[in-house]
Design an enzyme around this catalytic site. Sequence first.
Site, short mmCIF file in Angstrom:
data_model
loop_
_atom_site.label_atom_id
_atom_site.label_comp_id
_atom_site.label_asym_id
_atom_site.label_seq_id
_atom_site.Cartn_x
_atom_site.Cartn_y
_atom_site.Cartn_z
N ARG A 127 12.16 55.64 -31.40
CA ARG A 127 12.65 55.77 -32.86
C ARG A 127 12.40 57.25 -33.16
O ARG A 127 11.22 57.75 -33.18
CB ARG A 127 11.83 55.05 -34.09
CG ARG A 127 12.30 55.42 -35.20
CD ARG A 127 11.79 54.26 -36.16
NE ARG A 127 10.46 53.66 -36.08
CZ ARG A 127 10.05 52.36 -36.37
NH1 ARG A 127 10.70 51.67 -37.13
NH2 ARG A 127 8.80 51.92 -36.10
N ARG A 160 6.97 58.59 -36.09
CA ARG A 160 5.95 58.01 -36.91
C ARG A 160 4.49 58.12 -36.12
O ARG A 160 4.63 57.73 -34.81
CB ARG A 160 6.39 56.74 -37.41
CG ARG A 160 7.01 56.62 -38.67
CD ARG A 160 7.65 55.16 -39.04
NE ARG A 160 6.75 54.11 -38.79
CZ ARG A 160 6.95 52.96 -39.12
NH1 ARG A 160 8.49 52.39 -39.58
NH2 ARG A 160 6.33 51.91 -38.78
P1 AP5 Z 1 13.84 50.03 -37.67
O1 AP5 Z 1 14.95 49.47 -38.38
O2 AP5 Z 1 13.15 51.24 -37.85
O3 AP5 Z 1 12.91 48.84 -37.63
P2 AP5 Z 1 11.86 48.16 -38.46
O4 AP5 Z 1 11.95 46.64 -38.20
O5 AP5 Z 1 12.04 48.23 -39.89
O6 AP5 Z 1 10.56 48.30 -37.80
P3 AP5 Z 1 9.11 48.82 -38.27
O7 AP5 Z 1 8.54 49.57 -37.12
O8 AP5 Z 1 9.35 50.01 -39.36
O9 AP5 Z 1 8.42 47.86 -38.82
P4 AP5 Z 1 6.89 47.49 -39.15
O10 AP5 Z 1 7.07 46.30 -39.37
O11 AP5 Z 1 6.11 47.74 -37.75
O12 AP5 Z 1 6.46 48.80 -40.13
P5 AP5 Z 1 6.25 49.04 -41.44
O13 AP5 Z 1 6.74 50.27 -41.89
O14 AP5 Z 1 6.71 47.92 -42.33
O15 AP5 Z 1 14.60 50.01 -36.12
C1 AP5 Z 1 13.39 50.42 -34.96
C2 AP5 Z 1 14.25 51.38 -34.08
O16 AP5 Z 1 15.27 50.45 -33.28
C3 AP5 Z 1 14.97 52.33 -34.50
O17 AP5 Z 1 15.01 53.64 -33.61
C4 AP5 Z 1 16.58 52.01 -34.71
O18 AP5 Z 1 17.48 52.98 -34.59
C5 AP5 Z 1 16.40 50.91 -33.38
N1 AP5 Z 1 17.46 49.79 -33.71
C6 AP5 Z 1 17.49 49.16 -34.84
N2 AP5 Z 1 18.53 48.09 -34.84
C7 AP5 Z 1 18.99 48.20 -33.70
C8 AP5 Z 1 19.84 47.39 -32.63
N3 AP5 Z 1 20.49 46.51 -33.42
N4 AP5 Z 1 20.06 47.76 -31.62
C9 AP5 Z 1 19.50 48.93 -30.84
N5 AP5 Z 1 18.42 49.50 -31.65
C10 AP5 Z 1 18.31 49.39 -32.84
O19 AP5 Z 1 4.69 49.02 -41.43
C11 AP5 Z 1 3.94 49.83 -40.97
C12 AP5 Z 1 2.45 49.70 -41.25
O20 AP5 Z 1 2.21 49.72 -42.44
C13 AP5 Z 1 1.92 48.20 -41.00
O21 AP5 Z 1 1.48 48.29 -39.47
C14 AP5 Z 1 0.70 47.92 -41.83
O22 AP5 Z 1 -0.51 48.72 -41.28
C15 AP5 Z 1 1.11 48.77 -43.12
N6 AP5 Z 1 1.81 47.75 -43.87
C16 AP5 Z 1 3.15 47.79 -44.29
N7 AP5 Z 1 3.40 46.48 -45.03
C17 AP5 Z 1 2.17 46.11 -45.26
C18 AP5 Z 1 1.80 44.99 -45.85
N8 AP5 Z 1 2.72 44.03 -46.75
N9 AP5 Z 1 0.56 44.31 -45.90
C19 AP5 Z 1 -0.28 45.15 -45.09
N10 AP5 Z 1 -0.18 46.12 -44.43
C20 AP5 Z 1 1.20 46.87 -44.55
MG MG Z 2 10.77 49.58 -41.09
#
Ligand code: AP5
Ligand code: MG
Length: 214
Positions: A127, A160
């Site tokens: 990504r 990231r």
């Molecule tokens: P993308 O759409 O970016 O995926 P995503 O599901 O948004 O994945 P994240 O990594 O953002 O999810 P996450 O839950 O780990 O992170 P978050 O920021 O919430 O797609 C990923 C890649 O795949 C891209 O390159 C895209 O182009 C590709 N892609 C997409 N669709 C595709 C398809 N159909 N085919 C092929 N390729 C495709 O959280 C990060 C951190 O923040 C956590 O680890 C935690 O420490 C903290 N945090 C966030 N929310 C909380 C909470 N509620 N409580 C506690 N800690 C939290």
């Molecule tokens: Mg995300």
Amino acid sequence: MKLLIMGRPGAGKGTQAVNIREYYNIPHISTGDIFRANLKEKTKLGLLAKEYMDKGQLVPDSLTNDLVKDRLSQADCKNGFLLDGFPRNIAQAQALDEFLKENNEALDAVLDIDVKPEVLIDRIVGRRVCKNCGATYHIKNNPPKQEGICDKCGGELMQRADDTYDTAYSRLKVYDEQTAPLLDYYRGQHLLKSVNGDQDFAKVFEDIKKVLAK
Ligand code: AP5
Ligand code: MG
């Protein structure tokens, strides 16, 4: 439309959230994005969240729940919202239920983007995100026209900090242990709608529109 979008790390929540936000005209609220924006500004919250995010662990509920409640209390959420990355455990889901009940509100649906873990590590480490506008790319699946440059705004693309192999494995483990139980929680409330996220980007969105129209 009051929606949650769930799915393993890398499932495509952020990617599809952009489509959903535009199609249903609702604000997209990603707790991960809020923490990263805070870190960019070097706020106390951002620096604290970084300690957990870098290890792929959850930021404590005491910080996360209040942040979401404050955001949902803003005027632009009155007619709907799309929460991405929250709730992530049962305690967060219960806090959200309580908040919605107090405000005489309810969720319309919980969308689950289902992708098997095998494909997710590649998606995560490949990504790239625009430093300027936040647009998301993938070096193989969705590359920008010019390497390292955002098609939309010309900004510089970056990786990231938590998109390393080690952190990605921890994030997937934390998902299985703490977030996956929410699928049954929302199934029990008859809100859960699943789509296959291991398909072409546009097909995933077509399926999302179909399940939300039911
Ligand atoms: P993308 O759409 O970016 O995926 P995503 O599901 O948004 O994945 P994240 O990594 O953002 O999810 P996450 O839950 O780990 O992170 P978050 O920021 O919430 O797609 C990923 C890649 O795949 C891209 O390159 C895209 O182009 C590709 N892609 C997409 N669709 C595709 C398809 N159909 N085919 C092929 N390729 C495709 O959280 C990060 C951190 O923040 C956590 O680890 C935690 O420490 C903290 N945090 C966030 N929310 C909380 C909470 N509620 N409580 C506690 N800690 C939290
Ligand atoms: Mg995300």
